[in-house]
Design an enzyme around this catalytic site. Structure first.
Site, PDB file in Angstrom:
ATOM      1  N   GLU A   5       8.910 -15.365  -7.803  1.00 54.10           N
ATOM      2  CA  GLU A   5       8.343 -14.030  -7.603  1.00 54.10           C
ATOM      3  C   GLU A   5       7.874 -13.390  -8.902  1.00 54.10           C
ATOM      4  O   GLU A   5       6.796 -12.798  -8.950  1.00 54.10           O
ATOM      5  CB  GLU A   5       9.387 -13.105  -6.954  1.00 54.10           C
ATOM      6  CG  GLU A   5       9.611 -13.331  -5.482  1.00 54.10           C
ATOM      7  CD  GLU A   5      10.644 -12.378  -4.923  1.00 54.10           C
ATOM      8  OE1 GLU A   5      10.410 -11.824  -3.839  1.00 54.10           O
ATOM      9  OE2 GLU A   5      11.702 -12.183  -5.557  1.00 54.10           O
ATOM     10  N   CYS A  18       0.841  -1.202   0.000  1.00 53.57           N
ATOM     11  CA  CYS A  18       0.000   0.000   0.000  1.00 53.57           C
ATOM     12  C   CYS A  18       0.873   1.248   0.000  1.00 53.57           C
ATOM     13  O   CYS A  18       2.022   1.222   0.408  1.00 53.57           O
ATOM     14  CB  CYS A  18      -0.953   0.031   1.180  1.00 53.57           C
ATOM     15  SG  CYS A  18      -2.015  -1.397   1.350  1.00 53.57           S
ATOM     16  N   ASN A  64      -2.752   2.838   5.748  1.00 52.57           N
ATOM     17  CA  ASN A  64      -1.961   1.614   5.595  1.00 52.57           C
ATOM     18  C   ASN A  64      -1.929   0.907   6.944  1.00 52.57           C
ATOM     19  O   ASN A  64      -1.816   1.562   7.983  1.00 52.57           O
ATOM     20  CB  ASN A  64      -0.520   1.919   5.183  1.00 52.57           C
ATOM     21  CG  ASN A  64      -0.420   2.427   3.771  1.00 52.57           C
ATOM     22  OD1 ASN A  64      -1.372   2.379   3.001  1.00 52.57           O
ATOM     23  ND2 ASN A  64       0.749   2.930   3.415  1.00 52.57           N
ATOM     24  N   GLY A  65      -1.983  -0.416   6.936  1.00 45.89           N
ATOM     25  CA  GLY A  65      -1.916  -1.160   8.184  1.00 45.89           C
ATOM     26  C   GLY A  65      -3.167  -1.974   8.425  1.00 45.89           C
ATOM     27  O   GLY A  65      -3.994  -2.171   7.535  1.00 45.89           O
ATOM     28  N   GLU A  71      17.739 -18.222  -3.166  1.00 44.84           N
ATOM     29  CA  GLU A  71      17.431 -16.896  -3.705  1.00 44.84           C
ATOM     30  C   GLU A  71      17.090 -16.971  -5.191  1.00 44.84           C
ATOM     31  O   GLU A  71      16.166 -16.299  -5.666  1.00 44.84           O
ATOM     32  CB  GLU A  71      18.619 -15.957  -3.472  1.00 44.84           C
ATOM     33  CG  GLU A  71      18.500 -14.582  -4.093  1.00 44.84           C
ATOM     34  CD  GLU A  71      17.327 -13.759  -3.587  1.00 44.84           C
ATOM     35  OE1 GLU A  71      17.010 -12.743  -4.232  1.00 44.84           O
ATOM     36  OE2 GLU A  71      16.718 -14.125  -2.556  1.00 44.84           O
ATOM     37  N   ARG A  76       5.265  -0.683  -4.586  1.00 43.05           N
ATOM     38  CA  ARG A  76       4.904  -1.262  -3.294  1.00 43.05           C
ATOM     39  C   ARG A  76       3.846  -2.351  -3.422  1.00 43.05           C
ATOM     40  O   ARG A  76       3.597  -3.094  -2.484  1.00 43.05           O
ATOM     41  CB  ARG A  76       4.410  -0.161  -2.345  1.00 43.05           C
ATOM     42  CG  ARG A  76       5.468   0.860  -1.998  1.00 43.05           C
ATOM     43  CD  ARG A  76       4.899   1.984  -1.159  1.00 43.05           C
ATOM     44  NE  ARG A  76       4.541   1.555   0.171  1.00 43.05           N
ATOM     45  CZ  ARG A  76       5.358   1.559   1.221  1.00 43.05           C
ATOM     46  NH1 ARG A  76       6.616   1.936   1.070  1.00 43.05           N
ATOM     47  NH2 ARG A  76       4.951   1.165   2.407  1.00 43.05           N
ATOM     48  N   LYS A  89       6.486  -4.415  -2.085  1.00 45.29           N
ATOM     49  CA  LYS A  89       7.897  -4.137  -1.837  1.00 45.29           C
ATOM     50  C   LYS A  89       8.214  -4.178  -0.350  1.00 45.29           C
ATOM     51  O   LYS A  89       9.224  -4.728   0.066  1.00 45.29           O
ATOM     52  CB  LYS A  89       8.253  -2.760  -2.405  1.00 45.29           C
ATOM     53  CG  LYS A  89       9.744  -2.427  -2.307  1.00 45.29           C
ATOM     54  CD  LYS A  89      10.574  -3.359  -3.144  1.00 45.29           C
ATOM     55  CE  LYS A  89      12.042  -3.006  -3.118  1.00 45.29           C
ATOM     56  NZ  LYS A  89      12.865  -4.033  -3.776  1.00 45.29           N
ATOM     57  N   HIS A 135      17.281 -37.657  -0.713  1.00 43.09           N
ATOM     58  CA  HIS A 135      16.273 -37.647   0.352  1.00 43.09           C
ATOM     59  C   HIS A 135      14.949 -37.039  -0.108  1.00 43.09           C
ATOM     60  O   HIS A 135      14.198 -36.499   0.701  1.00 43.09           O
ATOM     61  CB  HIS A 135      16.809 -36.898   1.574  1.00 43.09           C
ATOM     62  CG  HIS A 135      18.017 -37.532   2.176  1.00 43.09           C
ATOM     63  ND1 HIS A 135      17.960 -38.574   3.075  1.00 43.09           N
ATOM     64  CD2 HIS A 135      19.336 -37.301   1.964  1.00 43.09           C
ATOM     65  CE1 HIS A 135      19.172 -38.941   3.419  1.00 43.09           C
ATOM     66  NE2 HIS A 135      20.041 -38.180   2.760  1.00 43.09           N
ATOM     67  N   TRP A 165      -3.496  -2.606  -1.282  1.00 46.08           N
ATOM     68  CA  TRP A 165      -3.276  -4.040  -1.474  1.00 46.08           C
ATOM     69  C   TRP A 165      -4.234  -4.732  -0.521  1.00 46.08           C
ATOM     70  O   TRP A 165      -4.154  -4.555   0.694  1.00 46.08           O
ATOM     71  CB  TRP A 165      -1.829  -4.388  -1.154  1.00 46.08           C
ATOM     72  CG  TRP A 165      -1.385  -5.753  -1.599  1.00 46.08           C
ATOM     73  CD1 TRP A 165      -1.427  -6.264  -2.847  1.00 46.08           C
ATOM     74  CD2 TRP A 165      -0.785  -6.759  -0.773  1.00 46.08           C
ATOM     75  NE1 TRP A 165      -0.899  -7.532  -2.866  1.00 46.08           N
ATOM     76  CE2 TRP A 165      -0.495  -7.865  -1.612  1.00 46.08           C
ATOM     77  CE3 TRP A 165      -0.452  -6.849   0.577  1.00 46.08           C
ATOM     78  CZ2 TRP A 165       0.097  -9.038  -1.135  1.00 46.08           C
ATOM     79  CZ3 TRP A 165       0.124  -8.009   1.048  1.00 46.08           C
ATOM     80  CH2 TRP A 165       0.399  -9.081   0.195  1.00 46.08           C
ATOM     81  N   LYS A 221      13.550 -15.768  -6.754  1.00 44.87           N
ATOM     82  CA  LYS A 221      13.419 -14.767  -7.813  1.00 44.87           C
ATOM     83  C   LYS A 221      12.533 -15.286  -8.945  1.00 44.87           C
ATOM     84  O   LYS A 221      11.691 -14.572  -9.474  1.00 44.87           O
ATOM     85  CB  LYS A 221      14.802 -14.400  -8.381  1.00 44.87           C
ATOM     86  CG  LYS A 221      15.573 -13.434  -7.547  1.00 44.87           C
ATOM     87  CD  LYS A 221      14.953 -12.053  -7.560  1.00 44.87           C
ATOM     88  CE  LYS A 221      15.314 -11.268  -6.321  1.00 44.87           C
ATOM     89  NZ  LYS A 221      14.659 -11.711  -5.094  1.00 44.87           N
TER      90      LYS A 221
END
Length: 608
Positions: A488, A2, A98-99, A481, A27, A603, A504, A74, A485
């Protein structure tokens, strides 16, 4: 997640707020809205989807106003819809938020009993009605203070009142908010980029602080009304640093900025000739570091992978036990922290809710806290005992790239400093390590030259549905990572595994359709990873290998092979990260994905 932007001054506030919202797109959001004064009334416009939809609607009206607030949402409470989009209003009170209001259901019940009618599914609408209730007898700022005394949860809000057109009130608690200061005009935003074209003078609000903006001044108070003397800071970023600079996407630009970002993060922080690291940069005294016997590192997402790399470095070089936690799990496992232990928090934004909660828990239990952070003046940096700022500049792409590699640089320098103090790293060893990292920006530049080769690999594999990433030792977090990526930004299912775990479970996935990315630096584990490559090949899997020069065996057993520059074991984590970023980027572009703003992602995750 947001974004908030507000403006009061002598320019067209509608235009400034819409421009600011566009700079907050990174964001993450699913709807956007704006509120502005027109002929003594507050007009509200909201749209689901992209900001361009909202902007197109306003172009037809061509409104002008000197006061406006805007928001990118969001969805948390309630689906993405025009009714749930911000701003929310209650008669003459309009706000953006926001929140999360944790006790909104109890408050909603009370407000319904008072006659208020709800039009959305959001927790935010509760706050607009609550402020409206108190504004009948109080000024806007006092009504906000009274309302917030009843609220539990996290918030950053910007509020306007039809009865007081020359005023914007902002407050924060556990969600970022910053005021922009200029001659005859003032800004309020979740982050700096939305108003950086107009001013680089800022004041960061701390928790439970309020700012009252007018055309003439910005007044800062606490929630009891006590006037605060806020420090005005000057931000060194230029607006052009947040623009694409000719690149197709912010993410690609930020991948290519890594040599510069690493060099900036290194600049002035050590002396390679003497082997000394400047401890002032960490703002933690030598005495405190000397007595540290245990280290905790907490982070979220990409920063968590930097934390895992930090564990390998510190334990091998300094021989101090290190525990690494995902921040959202840390405080709930009731960690055993002793007074004098060190907590390192790694956070790009300095505002991640779970990381801040872990940081506060560690301080409460007596730990010394060091923050590795990219944003000057952020909450994490202000609340930590010491802070090491990475100098990445603004990172707009949601998927972190240059912030991650500069975090590793910060950990590397800290490890050397701690090793010297603990007498575990000799002067000669420190000199060698510092000389090696001086070569790193050039080696990253050289690694970027493999971009076209990686693009060709992406063309071959962008239609697959699954990827497996394998590595051993300190490069295992890089495999994690790389998989993150890809997930995402391309929405392909990808998993990172330590190569020694192949038998395994993951070996069951291998078939002719599965590409397996293998990181094989030239180190003592390379012969073992070669065995893993042969395991995959014997089952028909496609090997995409990344290795150093002079390791022909790796390439001879691989379907595709990229050779990167040689460096030390510890810095290989950065060198091998760069092609992982490029591979994910090119696959996402070929799949037609929104690289800079992946679906469902934000973000900075400022709620738990």
């Amino acid at each position: 997640m947001c974004g908030i932007i507000g403006y009061i001054g002598n320019r067209n506030a509608v235009q400034i707020v819409i421009e600011g919202l566009k700079r907050l797109e990174y964001r993450g959001y699913d709807s956007a809205g704006i509120a502005f004064f027109s002929n003594g009334k507050i007009e509200v416009r909201r749209k689901t989807g992209k900001i361009k939809e909202l902007s197109s609607m306003l172009e037809a009206e061509n409104p002008e106003s000197f006061t406006a607030i805007g928001h990118t949402r969001w969805a948390t409470h309630g689906k993405p819809s025009e009714e749930n989009a911000h701003p929310h209003r209650s008669d003459g009170i309009v706000l953006v938020h926001n929140g999360i209001i944790e006790n909104y259901l109890d408050l909603k019940k009370q407000l319904i009993e008072k006659g208020y009618v709800f039009k959305s599914e959001t927790d935010t609408e509760v706050l607009s009605h609550l402020i409206n209730y108190y504004s009948k007898t109080l000024s806007l700022e006092d009504a906000v203070r009274a309302a917030l005394k009843e609220v539990k949860g996290a918030y950053a809000i910007a509020v306007i009142n039809e009865k007081e057109p020359d005023k914007i009130v902002g407050v924060r608690k556990d969600s970022p908010l910053v005021a922009g200061i200029s001659e005859g005009e003032y800004f309020l935003a979740s982050d700096i980029p939305p108003f950086l074209n107009y001013t680089n003078k800022v004041a960061f609000l701390n928790d439970c602080e309020m700012v009252i903006l007018s055309k003439d001044e910005a007044v800062f108070t606490d929630l009891e009304g006590k006037i605060l003397d806020k420090t005005i800071q000057t931000i060194s970023w230029s607006p052009s640093m947040a623009e694409k600079g000719g690149f197709r996407h912010f993410m690609l630009k930020e991948i290519y900025e890594q040599p510069r970002a690493i060099a900036d993060t290194l600049r002035g922080r050590f002396n390679a000739e003497t082997g000394e690291v400047n401890l002032e940069e960490f703002a933690v005294t030598e005495g405190k570091l000397k007595n540290i016997n245990k280290i905790f590192i907490v982070a979220c997402g990409t920063s968590y992978h930097a934390a895992l790399i930090g564990k390998y470095m510190i334990e091998e070089l300094v021989r101090i036990p290190v525990e690494v936690d995902i921040a959202s799990e840390f405080r709930y496992r009731k960690p055993i922290i002793n007074k004098g232990d060190l907590m390192i928090v790694i956070t790009q934004s300095g505002e991640t809710a779970d990381t801040l909660a872990a940081q506060r828990e560690a301080k409460k239990l007596g730990a010394t806290v060091l923050s590795i952070c990219n944003v000057v003046g952020s909450t994490s940096s202000r609340e930590a005992d010491g802070v090491f700022y990475t100098h990445s500049g603004p990172e707009i792409g949601v998927a972190s790239t240059k912030a991650f590699t500069t975090q590793i640089v910060g950990i590397y320098l800290f490890t050397i400093a701690l090793g010297i103090i603990k007498e575990m790293i000799s002067k000669q060893k420190a000199q060698d390590m510092l000389r090696e990292i001086l070569l790193l920006p050039g080696k990253v530049e050289e690694t970027l030259q493999s971009d076209n080769q990686i693009k060709n690999i992406a063309r071959e594999f962008f239609k697959v549905t699954d990827f497996l990433y394998l590595a051993r030792g300190i490069c295992f977090p890089v495999a994690l990572e790389g998989a993150l990526k890809l997930k995402e930004i391309s929405y392909i299912h990808a998993e990172g595994y330590p190569a020694g775990e192949m038998k395994h479970g993951p070996i069951a996935l291998i078939d002719e359709e599965l590409p397996v990315v293998v990181l094989a630096p030239k180190d003592e584990l390379q012969s073992k990873i070669l065995s893993n490559i042969q395991e995959v090949k014997s089952r028909g899997g496609k090997i995409i290998a990344f290795t150093n020069s002079g390791t022909n065996d790796i390439c001879s057993f691989s379907d595709r092979c990229i050779i990167v520059p040689e460096t030390s074991t510890f810095l290989a984590t950065i060198i091998f990260t760069v092609p992982m970023q490029l591979l994910a980027y090119h696959i996402a572009v070929l799949r037609g994905c929104d690289v800079d703003q992946p679906r469902n992602l934000a973000k900075s995750v400022t709620v738990e």
